[in-house]
Design a protein around this motif. Structure first.
Motif, mmCIF file in Angstrom:
data_model
loop_
_atom_site.group_PDB
_atom_site.id
_atom_site.type_symbol
_atom_site.label_atom_id
_atom_site.label_comp_id
_atom_site.label_asym_id
_atom_site.label_seq_id
_atom_site.Cartn_x
_atom_site.Cartn_y
_atom_site.Cartn_z
ATOM 1 N N SER A 14 0.429 -1.065 -0.119
ATOM 2 C CA SER A 14 0.379 0.098 0.408
ATOM 3 C C SER A 14 0.813 1.376 0.306
ATOM 4 N N LYS A 38 -4.971 -5.850 -0.804
ATOM 5 C CA LYS A 38 -6.637 -5.258 0.775
ATOM 6 C C LYS A 38 -6.144 -4.526 1.699
ATOM 7 N N CYS A 40 -6.650 -1.187 4.330
ATOM 8 C CA CYS A 40 -7.235 -1.640 5.303
ATOM 9 C C CYS A 40 -8.792 0.057 4.965
ATOM 10 N N ARG A 42 -9.836 0.637 2.133
ATOM 11 C CA ARG A 42 -10.180 0.441 0.645
ATOM 12 C C ARG A 42 -11.902 0.808 0.976
ATOM 13 N N GLN A 43 -12.951 0.970 1.643
ATOM 14 C CA GLN A 43 -14.342 1.002 2.126
ATOM 15 C C GLN A 43 -14.227 2.916 1.976
ATOM 16 N N GLN A 59 -8.786 4.002 -3.933
ATOM 17 C CA GLN A 59 -8.061 2.880 -5.505
ATOM 18 C C GLN A 59 -7.072 3.968 -6.088
ATOM 19 N N LYS A 114 -5.248 -4.315 11.374
ATOM 20 C CA LYS A 114 -6.145 -5.108 11.171
ATOM 21 C C LYS A 114 -7.358 -4.158 12.581
#
Length: 301
Positions: A14, A38, A40, A42-43, A59, A114
């Motif tokens: 990342s 993935k 952390c 990403r949302q 992104q 996480k």
């Protein structure tokens, strides 16, 4: 991938990992970036407080970063999970979930953390959108909104003045008896910050946008946003497997040179710093790459 021997392996691709790879690629170091894709955040709809990139989506930032780093042919990428590591006579070996084995003189952990999402219906859908962790990353977008702070004690009191700077309508939801000193409670009251001792059962939302907090006693209140300093854990156990110290706060311990407590292993990004933002991750990775190159240069000079 044919070549499996590198000077540096970066675990985590990342912002911090790619920034370190950029420094190393420009220094002609044979570098491998191992990443499972993935991140952390990403949302999160948009990334903020990063000069020249304010408002970009996470992104977009990653795609642009990887495209730029990929121009340096000494940097290679492996799409997958690193699951174990060991020290060898010449450095380190990293094994992936597909049993690919890569070796390098040095390691960089840019694996991040996480978030441990609480067992509250609707929380995960709102996380990073309207239930957030950082006033600097998200506060401007939810300024002047009816806001909850989902915390108690020192964590809540740390956030309260930062959030108070952005909105006048704040409720600290402690999920139990308030854990504040007399002085702290006085300051909260003086700034018209309400204390609510209820526990949350559900977060009602529309596409991640908080609308209503439903409490375990059956009552409900409408809110626009919430801050939640939730617990976390390291994304990987490999640093501990290799003997790296973890701080009381849960971060990989590093010195000012981004070195861990194990020789030859560096760490940068969210996994080793409480300053959790894209800008600080990029900075940390950039400096890590430069310092690591300096170490490699001195060892071979």
């Amino acid at each position: 991938m044919g070549n499996k021997e590198f000077e540096v392996i970066i675990i985590g691709g990342s912002y911090a990992g790619l920034s370190a790879a950029l420094s190393l690629g420009r220094s002609l170091r044979k570098t491998l970036v191992i990443d499972a894709g993935k991140p952390c955040n990403r949302q999160t709809p948009h990334s903020h407080n990063f000069l020249t990139q304010d408002g970009s989506t996470p992104q977009e930032l990653l795609e642009r970063a990887k495209k730029q780093v990929s121009r340096y042919d000494r940097v290679k990428f492996y799409d997958g999970h690193a699951i174990s590591g060991k020290r060898t006579s010449t450095g380190f070996e990293i094994t992936t979930s597909k049993q690919a084995v890569f070796s390098a003189k040095k390691l960089v952990f840019a694996t991040g953390i996480k978030d441990l999402i609480p067992n509250i219906k609707g929380f995960s859908e709102c996380w990073g959108i309207s239930v957030v962790h950082c006033p600097y990353c998200h506060g401007y977008e939810i300024r002047k909104k009816k806001t909850a702070i989902l915390a108690n004690g020192e964590k809540a009191f740390h956030l309260a003045p930062l959030v108070r700077n952005l909105t006048d309508d704040i409720t600290v939801i402690t999920a139990g008896k308030p854990d504040f000193s007399e002085g702290q409670m006085s300051r909260l009251h003086r700034n018209r910050i309400r204390i609510l001792e209820k526990e949350i059962a559900e977060i009602k939302h529309v596409d991640g946008q908080l609308k209503t907090l439903v409490f375990k006693d059956g009552s409900q209140e409408g809110y626009d946003a919430a801050y939640a300093p939730i617990p976390f854990e390291q994304n990987t156990g490999i640093p501990q497997e290799l003997g790296c110290n973890i701080t009381e706060g849960g971060y990989i311990e590093v010195d000012p040179m981004y070195k861990t407590t194990q020789e030859g292993i560096f760490a940068c990004g969210d996994g080793s710093s409480m300053f959790r933002s894209v800008a600080t991750a990029v900075y940390g990775g950039n400096v890590t790459g430069a310092l690591l190159n300096k170490e490699l240069t001195e060892e071979s000079f």
